[in-house]
Motif scaffolding. Structure first.
Motif, mmCIF file in Angstrom:
data_model
loop_
_atom_site.group_PDB
_atom_site.id
_atom_site.type_symbol
_atom_site.label_atom_id
_atom_site.label_comp_id
_atom_site.label_asym_id
_atom_site.label_seq_id
_atom_site.Cartn_x
_atom_site.Cartn_y
_atom_site.Cartn_z
ATOM 1 N N VAL A 19 0.884 -1.042 -0.061
ATOM 2 C CA VAL A 19 0.149 0.100 0.010
ATOM 3 C C VAL A 19 0.870 1.212 -0.015
ATOM 4 O O VAL A 19 1.893 1.155 1.034
ATOM 5 C CB VAL A 19 -1.092 0.069 1.187
ATOM 6 N N THR A 20 0.590 2.186 -0.967
ATOM 7 C CA THR A 20 1.451 3.349 -1.104
ATOM 8 C C THR A 20 0.769 4.455 -1.683
ATOM 9 O O THR A 20 -0.214 4.351 -2.118
ATOM 10 C CB THR A 20 2.814 2.912 -2.116
ATOM 11 N N GLN A 21 1.389 5.476 -1.545
ATOM 12 C CA GLN A 21 0.756 6.820 -2.106
ATOM 13 C C GLN A 21 1.203 7.066 -3.612
ATOM 14 O O GLN A 21 2.132 6.519 -4.080
ATOM 15 C CB GLN A 21 1.394 7.950 -1.266
ATOM 16 N N MET A 22 0.358 7.805 -4.237
ATOM 17 C CA MET A 22 0.533 8.225 -5.330
ATOM 18 C C MET A 22 1.968 8.905 -5.543
ATOM 19 O O MET A 22 2.213 9.708 -4.746
ATOM 20 C CB MET A 22 -0.698 9.172 -5.931
ATOM 21 N N SER A 28 6.776 6.584 -10.133
ATOM 22 C CA SER A 28 5.565 7.472 -10.186
ATOM 23 C C SER A 28 4.306 6.942 -10.189
ATOM 24 O O SER A 28 3.466 6.889 -11.131
ATOM 25 C CB SER A 28 5.807 8.434 -11.500
ATOM 26 N N LEU A 29 3.835 6.093 -9.035
ATOM 27 C CA LEU A 29 2.905 5.370 -8.945
ATOM 28 C C LEU A 29 1.451 6.313 -9.365
ATOM 29 O O LEU A 29 1.268 7.163 -8.848
ATOM 30 C CB LEU A 29 2.552 4.535 -7.680
ATOM 31 N N GLU A 30 0.565 5.414 -9.913
ATOM 32 C CA GLU A 30 -0.788 6.409 -10.310
ATOM 33 C C GLU A 30 -1.722 5.108 -9.896
ATOM 34 O O GLU A 30 -1.578 4.050 -9.411
ATOM 35 C CB GLU A 30 -1.011 6.469 -11.695
ATOM 36 N N LEU A 31 -2.972 6.121 -9.484
ATOM 37 C CA LEU A 31 -4.135 5.266 -9.071
ATOM 38 C C LEU A 31 -4.242 3.828 -9.795
ATOM 39 O O LEU A 31 -4.708 2.863 -9.356
ATOM 40 C CB LEU A 31 -5.452 6.196 -8.799
ATOM 41 N N GLY A 32 -4.447 4.153 -11.265
ATOM 42 C CA GLY A 32 -4.559 2.981 -12.224
ATOM 43 C C GLY A 32 -3.893 1.825 -11.845
ATOM 44 O O GLY A 32 -4.071 0.910 -12.618
ATOM 45 N N SER A 54 0.912 -10.131 -5.950
ATOM 46 C CA SER A 54 1.470 -8.997 -5.163
ATOM 47 C C SER A 54 0.171 -7.999 -5.164
ATOM 48 O O SER A 54 -0.056 -7.504 -6.302
ATOM 49 C CB SER A 54 2.815 -8.516 -5.462
ATOM 50 N N ARG A 55 -0.519 -7.716 -4.235
ATOM 51 C CA ARG A 55 -1.646 -6.888 -4.457
ATOM 52 C C ARG A 55 -1.111 -5.474 -4.077
ATOM 53 O O ARG A 55 -0.744 -5.040 -3.158
ATOM 54 C CB ARG A 55 -2.874 -7.198 -3.426
ATOM 55 N N LEU A 56 -1.001 -4.698 -4.843
ATOM 56 C CA LEU A 56 -0.480 -3.149 -4.871
ATOM 57 C C LEU A 56 -2.057 -2.304 -4.900
ATOM 58 O O LEU A 56 -2.738 -2.365 -5.735
ATOM 59 C CB LEU A 56 0.190 -2.804 -6.274
ATOM 60 N N THR A 57 -1.907 -1.567 -4.118
ATOM 61 C CA THR A 57 -2.836 -0.542 -3.676
ATOM 62 C C THR A 57 -2.283 1.014 -3.602
ATOM 63 O O THR A 57 -1.280 1.248 -2.763
ATOM 64 C CB THR A 57 -3.562 -0.692 -2.374
ATOM 65 N N VAL A 58 -2.658 1.998 -4.511
ATOM 66 C CA VAL A 58 -2.162 3.116 -4.764
ATOM 67 C C VAL A 58 -3.353 4.024 -4.051
ATOM 68 O O VAL A 58 -4.507 4.021 -4.603
ATOM 69 C CB VAL A 58 -1.737 3.341 -6.158
#
Lengths: 115, 114
Positions: free
Chosen positions: A12-15, A80-84, A110-114
Motif C-alpha cells: 500500500v503506497t501513495q501516488m 511515479s505510481l498512479e491510482l490506475g 502481489s496486491r498493489l494499492t495506490v
C-alpha cells in the motif's frame, strides 16, 4: 519450497511513489513473466524474459521497468505510481526449450494499492 | 493475434451435478490449450493442458477437457461437482515459442451450491 515466490504479498503506497516487487523461481525455468490482474480479474501479460533477455514487452507505460539479474529472478520496478496501477501483479515462469510444453507456473500474487 | 473467449461470467451448479465451463479460442497454428484455477487471494494453479494426441485430456481434481478443433473449443468438465470446486477458472491458449505469450480468457466464476 515455494516454486515461484513474490514479495511483498501486499503493498500500500501513495501516488507518486516508486516501488518494487521481487520474484524468484526455483524450478530451473528459462522464461519468466509479469502479468497484471485488474479489478475485473482480467489477466494481461506485461513482460516476458527468456534467459535474462526481454522477449515480450506489451503496451505498458515506461514507468514500469522489469529487471532480470539472472534467469531465476525477475523484478518489477514501478516509478511515479498512479491510482490506475492498483492491481494484483503475478509473476510466472515456464520452460520454453526441450520437451516441456510451456505451461506457466504462477506465484501467489502481489496486491498493489495506490492511494 | 490469438484470443480466448469464455462466454459465461458465472456458472452455477448443484453439488453432485456435472459441470461444464466453456472456452473457445482463436490462434494461428496449432494451439496449446490450458485451464487454470484461481482460489480467492491465491495465484493461478495449473489444471490440465492439451498439446497433441487424444482430444480428451484429464487433469487435477477430477477435471477433464475436450479439444474440438472444428469448433475451436476446449470446454472444461467434471462429472460430479464439489462445493470446494467453487473458484475462478481461466482458459488460456498459446503457440509454443519463446516469443509467444500465453493469452487468457476473461475467467468464469464457478459456484457449486450444496
Amino acid at each position: 519450497d515455494t516454486a515461484v515466490s513474490q514479495t511483498p504479498k501486499y503493498l500500500v503506497t501513495q501516488m507518486g511513489n516508486d516501488k518494487s516487487i521481487k520474484c524468484e523461481q526455483n524450478l530451473g525455468h528459462d522464461t519468466m513473466y509479469w502479468y497484471k490482474q485488474d479489478s475485473k480479474k482480467f489477466l494481461k501479460i506485461m513482460f516476458s524474459y527468456n534467459n535474462k533477455e526481454l522477449i515480450i514487452n506489451e503496451t505498458v507505460p515506461n514507468r514500469f521497468s522489469p529487471k532480470s539479474p539472472d534467469k531465476a529472478h525477475l523484478n518489477l520496478h514501478i516509478n511515479s505510481l498512479e491510482l490506475g496501477d492498483s492491481a494484483v501483479y503475478f509473476c510466472a515462469s515456464s520452460q520454453e526449450t526441450g520437451s516441456n510444453t510451456g505451461e506457466l507456473f504462477f506465484g501467489e500474487g502481489s496486491r498493489l494499492t495506490v492511494l | 493475434a490469438q484470443s480466448v473467449a469464455q462466454p459465461e461470467d458465472q456458472v452455477n451448479v448443484a453439488e453432485g451435478n456435472p459441470l461444464t465451463v466453456k472456452c473457445t479460442y482463436s490462434v494461428s497454428g496449432n494451439p496449446y490449450l490450458f485451464w487454470y484455477v484461481q482460489y480467492p487471494n491465491r495465484g493461478l494453479q495449473f489444471l490440465l493442458k492439451y498439446i497433441t494426441g487424444d482430444n480428451l485430456v484429464k487433469g487435477s481434481y477430477g477435471f477433464e477437457a475436450e479439444f474440438n478443433k472444428s469448433q475451436t473449443s476446449f470446454h472444461l468438465k467434471k462429472p460430479s461437482a464439489l462445493v470446494s470446486d467453487s473458484a475462478l477458472y481461466f482458459c488460456a491458449v498459446r503457440v509454443r515459442n519463446a516469443g509467444n505469450m500465453l493469452t487468457f480468457g476473461g475467467g468464469t466464476r464457478l459456484m457449486v451450491k450444496p
